[in-house]
Design an enzyme around this catalytic site. Sequence first.
Site, short mmCIF file in Angstrom:
data_model
loop_
_atom_site.label_atom_id
_atom_site.label_comp_id
_atom_site.label_asym_id
_atom_site.label_seq_id
_atom_site.Cartn_x
_atom_site.Cartn_y
_atom_site.Cartn_z
N GLN A 18 57.25 25.47 75.07
CA GLN A 18 56.89 26.14 76.30
C GLN A 18 55.45 25.86 76.66
O GLN A 18 54.62 25.57 75.80
CB GLN A 18 57.15 27.64 76.21
CG GLN A 18 56.31 28.37 75.18
CD GLN A 18 56.80 29.79 74.93
OE1 GLN A 18 57.98 30.01 74.70
NE2 GLN A 18 55.89 30.73 74.96
N GLY A 19 55.19 25.95 77.95
CA GLY A 19 53.85 25.74 78.47
C GLY A 19 53.60 26.68 79.63
O GLY A 19 54.52 27.32 80.15
N TYR A 20 52.35 26.74 80.05
CA TYR A 20 51.94 27.69 81.08
C TYR A 20 51.36 26.97 82.28
O TYR A 20 50.42 26.18 82.16
CB TYR A 20 50.94 28.69 80.48
CG TYR A 20 51.63 29.55 79.45
CD1 TYR A 20 52.25 30.73 79.82
CD2 TYR A 20 51.73 29.13 78.13
CE1 TYR A 20 52.94 31.48 78.90
CE2 TYR A 20 52.42 29.87 77.20
CZ TYR A 20 53.03 31.05 77.59
OH TYR A 20 53.73 31.78 76.69
N ILE A 21 51.93 27.25 83.45
CA ILE A 21 51.41 26.73 84.71
C ILE A 21 50.23 27.58 85.16
O ILE A 21 49.25 27.08 85.67
CB ILE A 21 52.52 26.71 85.79
CG1 ILE A 21 53.62 25.72 85.37
CG2 ILE A 21 51.95 26.37 87.16
CD1 ILE A 21 54.85 25.74 86.25
#
Length: 159
Positions: free
Chosen positions: A27-30
């Site tokens: 997962q990653g964060y915009i």
Amino acid sequence: MPAEIERKFLVKGDAWRSLATGVAYRQGYIASTAERTVRVRVVGEQGYLTIKGATIGISRAEFEYPIPLDDALELLKTLCDPPLIQKQRYKIEYAGLLWEVDEFEGDNQGLIIAEVELTDAKQTIALPDWIDCEVSDDPRYFNANLAKHPFNQWEKHEI
């Protein structure tokens, strides 16, 4: 409005490992601020887009939507700030609740956190033997913060 009510704990020992099989999460964060986060996640062959509001106590607004895998992979690659969160998630039922144990990899290797979602912030829960101290109120353990300040960069006295 959909709400996430969640408590987080550090995990001790290995007794939990035999209770479930891990599934890979990336997962990653915009966007990630104290007021909101926008997360992209890949679980197996499914992508998700999640928007969360500010945490108040152990609760916050949460909206999660499945998205095509190709879209999720492209968002992780092009719009999410590195490093990505990588972990194995183990889902374990205990005393009528579903516990999610996250064993982090990459820059957060060595960290293992158990989370349990509740229906009410004042709900009483039974703790499994493998649960250590609670970290629900410590923002360092939020995944969005672990992406910015990975566990392997913490000083030993910070834990």
